[in-house]
Enzyme design. Sequence first.
Site, PDB file in Angstrom:
ATOM      1  N   ASP A   1       2.157   3.326   3.310  1.00 54.56           N
ATOM      2  CA  ASP A   1       1.232   4.359   2.841  1.00 54.56           C
ATOM      3  C   ASP A   1       1.948   5.693   2.596  1.00 54.56           C
ATOM      4  O   ASP A   1       1.428   6.755   2.915  1.00 54.56           O
ATOM      5  CB  ASP A   1       0.090   4.537   3.857  1.00 54.56           C
ATOM      6  CG  ASP A   1      -1.072   5.343   3.298  1.00 54.56           C
ATOM      7  OD1 ASP A   1      -1.225   5.403   2.060  1.00 54.56           O
ATOM      8  OD2 ASP A   1      -1.824   5.927   4.103  1.00 54.56           O
TER       9      ASP A   1
ATOM     10  N   HIS B   1      -9.470   1.140   2.073  1.00 60.00           N
ATOM     11  CA  HIS B   1      -9.003   2.119   3.067  1.00 60.00           C
ATOM     12  C   HIS B   1     -10.042   2.131   4.186  1.00 60.00           C
ATOM     13  O   HIS B   1     -11.215   2.413   3.942  1.00 60.00           O
ATOM     14  CB  HIS B   1      -8.898   3.504   2.411  1.00 60.00           C
ATOM     15  CG  HIS B   1      -8.779   4.656   3.369  1.00 60.00           C
ATOM     16  ND1 HIS B   1      -7.629   5.409   3.506  1.00 60.00           N
ATOM     17  CD2 HIS B   1      -9.667   5.188   4.237  1.00 60.00           C
ATOM     18  CE1 HIS B   1      -7.818   6.346   4.417  1.00 60.00           C
ATOM     19  NE2 HIS B   1      -9.053   6.232   4.875  1.00 60.00           N
TER      20      HIS B   1
ATOM     21  N   HIS C   1       2.007   5.075  -2.465  1.00 58.66           N
ATOM     22  CA  HIS C   1       1.537   6.069  -3.442  1.00 58.66           C
ATOM     23  C   HIS C   1       2.720   6.657  -4.204  1.00 58.66           C
ATOM     24  O   HIS C   1       3.454   7.489  -3.677  1.00 58.66           O
ATOM     25  CB  HIS C   1       0.752   7.182  -2.736  1.00 58.66           C
ATOM     26  CG  HIS C   1      -0.481   6.665  -2.059  1.00 58.66           C
ATOM     27  ND1 HIS C   1      -1.654   6.427  -2.743  1.00 58.66           N
ATOM     28  CD2 HIS C   1      -0.702   6.270  -0.784  1.00 58.66           C
ATOM     29  CE1 HIS C   1      -2.554   5.937  -1.908  1.00 58.66           C
ATOM     30  NE2 HIS C   1      -2.006   5.824  -0.717  1.00 58.66           N
TER      31      HIS C   1
ATOM     32  N   ASP D   1      -4.270   1.211  12.744  1.00 56.41           N
ATOM     33  CA  ASP D   1      -4.805   2.381  13.442  1.00 56.41           C
ATOM     34  C   ASP D   1      -5.727   1.951  14.585  1.00 56.41           C
ATOM     35  O   ASP D   1      -6.147   2.773  15.402  1.00 56.41           O
ATOM     36  CB  ASP D   1      -5.572   3.302  12.480  1.00 56.41           C
ATOM     37  CG  ASP D   1      -4.624   4.065  11.557  1.00 56.41           C
ATOM     38  OD1 ASP D   1      -3.434   4.229  11.923  1.00 56.41           O
ATOM     39  OD2 ASP D   1      -5.056   4.492  10.472  1.00 56.41           O
TER      40      ASP D   1
ATOM     41  N   LYS E   1      -8.956  -0.535  -5.484  1.00 54.14           N
ATOM     42  CA  LYS E   1      -8.848   0.140  -4.187  1.00 54.14           C
ATOM     43  C   LYS E   1     -10.101   0.989  -3.956  1.00 54.14           C
ATOM     44  O   LYS E   1     -10.528   1.735  -4.847  1.00 54.14           O
ATOM     45  CB  LYS E   1      -7.600   1.031  -4.197  1.00 54.14           C
ATOM     46  CG  LYS E   1      -7.270   1.693  -2.862  1.00 54.14           C
ATOM     47  CD  LYS E   1      -7.820   3.091  -2.744  1.00 54.14           C
ATOM     48  CE  LYS E   1      -7.372   3.794  -1.493  1.00 54.14           C
ATOM     49  NZ  LYS E   1      -5.974   4.183  -1.511  1.00 54.14           N
TER      50      LYS E   1
ATOM     51  N   HIS F   1       0.856  -1.201   0.000  1.00 55.96           N
ATOM     52  CA  HIS F   1       0.000   0.000   0.000  1.00 55.96           C
ATOM     53  C   HIS F   1       0.889   1.248   0.000  1.00 55.96           C
ATOM     54  O   HIS F   1       1.301   1.726   1.059  1.00 55.96           O
ATOM     55  CB  HIS F   1      -0.934   0.016   1.218  1.00 55.96           C
ATOM     56  CG  HIS F   1      -1.935   1.132   1.163  1.00 55.96           C
ATOM     57  ND1 HIS F   1      -3.284   0.944   1.405  1.00 55.96           N
ATOM     58  CD2 HIS F   1      -1.797   2.455   0.885  1.00 55.96           C
ATOM     59  CE1 HIS F   1      -3.924   2.098   1.272  1.00 55.96           C
ATOM     60  NE2 HIS F   1      -3.028   3.039   0.966  1.00 55.96           N
TER      61      HIS F   1
ATOM     62  N   HIS G   1       0.411   1.852   8.718  1.00 56.02           N
ATOM     63  CA  HIS G   1       0.579   3.155   9.374  1.00 56.02           C
ATOM     64  C   HIS G   1       1.435   3.021  10.630  1.00 56.02           C
ATOM     65  O   HIS G   1       1.394   3.908  11.492  1.00 56.02           O
ATOM     66  CB  HIS G   1      -0.789   3.744   9.772  1.00 56.02           C
ATOM     67  CG  HIS G   1      -1.530   4.392   8.640  1.00 56.02           C
ATOM     68  ND1 HIS G   1      -2.827   4.837   8.755  1.00 56.02           N
ATOM     69  CD2 HIS G   1      -1.149   4.675   7.365  1.00 56.02           C
ATOM     70  CE1 HIS G   1      -3.221   5.359   7.600  1.00 56.02           C
ATOM     71  NE2 HIS G   1      -2.218   5.261   6.738  1.00 56.02           N
TER      72      HIS G   1
ATOM     73  N   HIS H   1      -4.710   0.043   6.596  1.00 52.27           N
ATOM     74  CA  HIS H   1      -4.554   0.945   7.752  1.00 52.27           C
ATOM     75  C   HIS H   1      -5.115   0.295   9.026  1.00 52.27           C
ATOM     76  O   HIS H   1      -5.537   0.993   9.952  1.00 52.27           O
ATOM     77  CB  HIS H   1      -5.236   2.304   7.519  1.00 52.27           C
ATOM     78  CG  HIS H   1      -5.021   2.869   6.150  1.00 52.27           C
ATOM     79  ND1 HIS H   1      -3.810   2.761   5.484  1.00 52.27           N
ATOM     80  CD2 HIS H   1      -5.855   3.531   5.299  1.00 52.27           C
ATOM     81  CE1 HIS H   1      -3.923   3.341   4.293  1.00 52.27           C
ATOM     82  NE2 HIS H   1      -5.146   3.800   4.146  1.00 52.27           N
TER      83      HIS H   1
END
Length: 360
Positions: free
Chosen positions: A299, A209, A62, A241, A176, A60, A262, A238
């Site tokens: 991420d 997400h 970008h 979290d 996604k 994951h 994360h 994520h």
Amino acid sequence: MTTRREFLGQMAGLSVAASVSAATTSKAQTHIPSASRTRGMVQTVLGPIDASKLGFTLTHEHIADGPYFFKRWPKDWGGKAEFVARSVERLKVVRDAGVNTIVDLTPYDVGRDIRFLEEVSRKSSLNMIACTGQRFLPPNSDVSMPARTIEGLAGFFIKEVEQGIDGTGIKAGVIKIGIVGDHPAPMEEIGLRAAAQASRATGVPIRVHTDAAHRAGESDAAILEDEGVSPARVSFDHSDDSGDVDYFLGLVKRGYSLSMDHVHRGLLPDVKPSFERRAECIKLLVDAGFADKIFLSQDTGFGASLLPEEKKDWRDKLDPPDGLLFTTLKLIPHLKRLGVREQEIHTITVDNPRRFFSRI
Ligand SMILES: [Zn+2]
């Protein structure tokens, strides 16, 4: 500070809006003949490869929105060619540190530049898997969401998997979907159902997400199951979290995967759960026998990480200091100190991506 969401929301693409609108008006092709699928293969931006070639995979990240940052601050780069060169140079360092594949989860509405992704993949020799899908950045998006239908969006996703993205022949290898809150908003539910239908039609998996701190995976799972998607084809991203092991166990026991991407954010003093707790949860899941349901990633916003010093304050709050190498340099050594074994790390970073991203 400007949040990443606000920041990227300003860039929702007008040019792609037209293609999506067009897709929403035509009936989706929801059944692709199975003979046309390349089962056991993974679609990268340079073409299909055997899944066994993926190797160590960050699931994951970008990269594809990099040119947005170039366009926003063009003077600081010295030109597009220099921006590409600097990106490639940085990606070669990542490759040389043992990363073989990066999954880019930047759909069109977060500024995906598919040609850039292809170019830096080719020049860095790092495999890249592009995504189709929808992040949803309401109310910033210029695209009229209420006009969309499940069939329309599914048709758009299938087109990007089967035919290519933005007029190129470069195809997506994963879908996604962004669900911002603890339950999908009405238009997010349309996107989730469209992703489910496109996944079933094409055999590519889904990454969601999620707001894990509010157990969002549970409401998302109910919708995906209603659409008949196998949990083995879904990752809730994520997930770290949340620090709630009961939440994790509930999902992995049903067959879902969890992406712990994360973990670095827990190093910030005001962010909970802490880095230590996030890592501990990974160890607890491994000990409970679910190493085969975990992904590790970061991420990161790669393009923003290349920003000049005075412009990247806001991004530094989101990205780890080691960028794309945080998992390799910091997280995995920490997990080993906690007692996670080499074989289990291999399962998480190599075997799981190979299985998950293979088309079925
Ligand atoms: Zn992301």
